[in-house]
Design a protein around this motif. Structure first.
Motif, PDB file in Angstrom:
ATOM      1  N   TYR A  97     -96.472  19.712 -25.368  1.00 54.64           N
ATOM      2  CA  TYR A  97     -96.711  18.281 -25.177  1.00 54.64           C
ATOM      3  C   TYR A  97     -96.896  18.108 -23.685  1.00 54.64           C
ATOM      4  N   ASP A  98     -98.139  18.112 -23.282  1.00 57.72           N
ATOM      5  CA  ASP A  98     -98.492  18.143 -21.872  1.00 57.72           C
ATOM      6  C   ASP A  98     -98.294  16.780 -21.216  1.00 57.72           C
ATOM      7  N   LEU A  99     -98.034  16.803 -19.934  1.00 58.49           N
ATOM      8  CA  LEU A  99     -97.894  15.579 -19.162  1.00 58.49           C
ATOM      9  C   LEU A  99     -99.257  14.912 -18.992  1.00 58.49           C
ATOM     10  N   ASN A 100     -99.237  13.647 -18.642  1.00 60.97           N
ATOM     11  CA  ASN A 100    -100.483  12.893 -18.495  1.00 60.97           C
ATOM     12  C   ASN A 100    -101.116  13.014 -17.124  1.00 60.97           C
ATOM     13  N   ASP A 101    -100.447  13.666 -16.198  1.00 57.20           N
ATOM     14  CA  ASP A 101    -101.034  13.773 -14.867  1.00 57.20           C
ATOM     15  C   ASP A 101    -101.421  15.220 -14.565  1.00 57.20           C
ATOM     16  N   GLY A 102    -102.491  15.359 -13.788  1.00 57.65           N
ATOM     17  CA  GLY A 102    -103.036  16.676 -13.469  1.00 57.65           C
ATOM     18  C   GLY A 102    -102.051  17.585 -12.777  1.00 57.65           C
ATOM     19  N   LEU A 103    -101.286  17.044 -11.842  1.00 55.22           N
ATOM     20  CA  LEU A 103    -100.316  17.863 -11.122  1.00 55.22           C
ATOM     21  C   LEU A 103     -99.232  18.387 -12.068  1.00 55.22           C
ATOM     22  N   GLY A 104     -98.768  17.524 -12.965  1.00 56.12           N
ATOM     23  CA  GLY A 104     -97.748  17.933 -13.926  1.00 56.12           C
ATOM     24  C   GLY A 104     -98.239  18.974 -14.907  1.00 56.12           C
ATOM     25  N   ARG A 105     -99.525  18.925 -15.228  1.00 57.15           N
ATOM     26  CA  ARG A 105    -100.098  19.880 -16.178  1.00 57.15           C
ATOM     27  C   ARG A 105    -100.129  21.294 -15.630  1.00 57.15           C
ATOM     28  N   GLU A 106    -100.191  21.424 -14.332  1.00 62.31           N
ATOM     29  CA  GLU A 106    -100.328  22.754 -13.736  1.00 62.31           C
ATOM     30  C   GLU A 106     -99.212  23.703 -14.153  1.00 62.31           C
ATOM     31  N   SER A 107     -97.995  23.180 -14.358  1.00 62.87           N
ATOM     32  CA  SER A 107     -96.911  24.079 -14.777  1.00 62.87           C
ATOM     33  C   SER A 107     -97.149  24.610 -16.185  1.00 62.87           C
ATOM     34  N   LEU A 108     -97.747  23.799 -17.077  1.00 62.30           N
ATOM     35  CA  LEU A 108     -98.081  24.304 -18.414  1.00 62.30           C
ATOM     36  C   LEU A 108     -99.169  25.353 -18.327  1.00 62.30           C
ATOM     37  N   TRP A 109    -100.223  25.080 -17.541  1.00 57.73           N
ATOM     38  CA  TRP A 109    -101.305  26.064 -17.409  1.00 57.73           C
ATOM     39  C   TRP A 109    -100.743  27.377 -16.853  1.00 57.73           C
ATOM     40  N   SER A 110     -99.861  27.289 -15.871  1.00 53.50           N
ATOM     41  CA  SER A 110     -99.256  28.503 -15.300  1.00 53.50           C
ATOM     42  C   SER A 110     -98.434  29.244 -16.341  1.00 53.50           C
ATOM     43  N   PHE A 111     -97.633  28.504 -17.106  1.00 51.13           N
ATOM     44  CA  PHE A 111     -96.819  29.141 -18.134  1.00 51.13           C
ATOM     45  C   PHE A 111     -97.696  29.858 -19.151  1.00 51.13           C
ATOM     46  N   LEU A 112     -98.711  29.173 -19.668  1.00 50.77           N
ATOM     47  CA  LEU A 112     -99.583  29.794 -20.667  1.00 50.77           C
ATOM     48  C   LEU A 112    -100.265  31.041 -20.107  1.00 50.77           C
ATOM     49  N   SER A 113    -100.597  31.020 -18.834  1.00 53.03           N
ATOM     50  CA  SER A 113    -101.230  32.181 -18.208  1.00 53.03           C
ATOM     51  C   SER A 113    -100.285  33.366 -18.086  1.00 53.03           C
ATOM     52  N   LEU A 114     -98.986  33.088 -18.074  1.00 57.88           N
ATOM     53  CA  LEU A 114     -97.996  34.164 -17.951  1.00 57.88           C
ATOM     54  C   LEU A 114     -97.625  34.792 -19.287  1.00 57.88           C
ATOM     55  N   VAL A 115     -97.885  34.080 -20.384  1.00 60.66           N
ATOM     56  CA  VAL A 115     -97.539  34.617 -21.702  1.00 60.66           C
ATOM     57  C   VAL A 115     -98.436  35.808 -21.977  1.00 60.66           C
ATOM     58  N   SER A 116     -97.806  36.937 -22.215  1.00 62.27           N
ATOM     59  CA  SER A 116     -98.581  38.116 -22.605  1.00 62.27           C
ATOM     60  C   SER A 116     -97.849  38.783 -23.749  1.00 62.27           C
ATOM     61  N   SER A 117     -98.589  39.092 -24.763  1.00 60.93           N
ATOM     62  CA  SER A 117     -97.971  39.675 -25.942  1.00 60.93           C
ATOM     63  C   SER A 117     -99.029  40.400 -26.745  1.00 60.93           C
ATOM     64  N   SER A 118     -98.607  41.443 -27.410  1.00 61.19           N
ATOM     65  CA  SER A 118     -99.506  42.121 -28.337  1.00 61.19           C
ATOM     66  C   SER A 118     -99.415  41.457 -29.712  1.00 61.19           C
ATOM     67  N   LEU A 119     -98.549  40.464 -29.842  1.00 62.41           N
ATOM     68  CA  LEU A 119     -98.384  39.763 -31.114  1.00 62.41           C
ATOM     69  C   LEU A 119     -99.414  38.640 -31.247  1.00 62.41           C
ATOM     70  N   PRO A 120     -99.761  38.285 -32.483  1.00 60.35           N
ATOM     71  CA  PRO A 120    -100.585  37.092 -32.669  1.00 60.35           C
ATOM     72  C   PRO A 120     -99.870  35.878 -32.070  1.00 60.35           C
ATOM     73  N   TRP A 121    -100.660  34.936 -31.544  1.00 61.80           N
ATOM     74  CA  TRP A 121    -100.093  33.807 -30.817  1.00 61.80           C
ATOM     75  C   TRP A 121    -100.831  32.531 -31.187  1.00 61.80           C
ATOM     76  N   VAL A 122    -100.075  31.501 -31.551  1.00 61.58           N
ATOM     77  CA  VAL A 122    -100.619  30.188 -31.880  1.00 61.58           C
ATOM     78  C   VAL A 122    -100.085  29.202 -30.853  1.00 61.58           C
ATOM     79  N   VAL A 123    -100.977  28.375 -30.302  1.00 64.26           N
ATOM     80  CA  VAL A 123    -100.585  27.319 -29.370  1.00 64.26           C
ATOM     81  C   VAL A 123    -101.048  26.008 -29.972  1.00 64.26           C
ATOM     82  N   LEU A 124    -100.121  25.062 -30.171  1.00 63.30           N
ATOM     83  CA  LEU A 124    -100.518  23.795 -30.745  1.00 63.30           C
ATOM     84  C   LEU A 124     -99.647  22.661 -30.233  1.00 63.30           C
TER      85      LEU A 124
END
Length: 173
Positions: A108-135
């Motif tokens: 559930y992303d924030l409404n401001d661009g600056l706040g969103r950056e932490s979500l984008w960074s987190f998603l970029s750090l997720v690495s897994s050989s497992l199937p992954w769903v983001v919703l």
């Protein structure tokens, strides 16, 4: 595995709590993520005991005081492991006997661009050989055609959203 996500816009009223249980059961869900609960942390236990006691629940109150996200499941055969929680996400690994493991990230992303950056960074750090769903609710659109509002879209936010989707290898279904 049946996974759902719902931007409920408030879970304080009993009718909404009944709707959650009905939605879960009618759609034969295994896991349901609910964002924008608007339930204060001191009301969480009362609401859970009233109608939602049949579910296991994970929330992110430790990272946001208004319970931006709750994740429910009821089957004891699911082994749900919290991998990471933030103010905009709950990232889980799911295991079930006889089935391959996978990961789910509810957002559930924030409404401001600056706040969103932490979500984008987190998603970029997720690495897994497992199937992954983001919703969930990204509070951002990928393309102009997805926009309903008459207000002009935030082009920088759209670019950052698309760049993240491409860089982590997600597909928009």
């Amino acid at each position: 595995m049946r996974i759902g996500s719902w931007n409920i816009r408030g879970l304080n009223k009993r009718i909404k709590q009944h709707e959650v249980v009905d939605f879960f059961r009618c759609n034969n869900l295994d896991i349901l993520g609910i964002n924008e609960t608007r339930v204060q942390v001191n009301n969480f236990d009362a609401i859970r005991k009233r109608k939602l006691h049949v579910f296991q629940v994970i929330h992110n109150y430790a990272f946001h005081p208004n319970g931006r996200y709750w994740v429910f499941w009821s089957r004891s055969s699911l082994q749900v492991q919290v991998v990471a929680i933030g103010n905009q996400w709950i990232h889980l690994q799911i295991e079930e006997v006889g089935r391959p493991s996978y990961q789910i990230t509810f957002v559930y992303d924030l409404n401001d661009g600056l706040g969103r950056e932490s979500l984008w960074s987190f998603l970029s750090l997720v690495s897994s050989s497992l199937p992954w769903v983001v919703l969930g609710d990204f509070n951002c659109v990928r393309y102009h055609s997805e926009r309903i509002s008459v207000a002009p879209p935030d082009l920088r936010a759209m670019k950052a959203f698309n760049d993240t989707i491409y860089s982590v290898g997600l597909e928009d279904i």
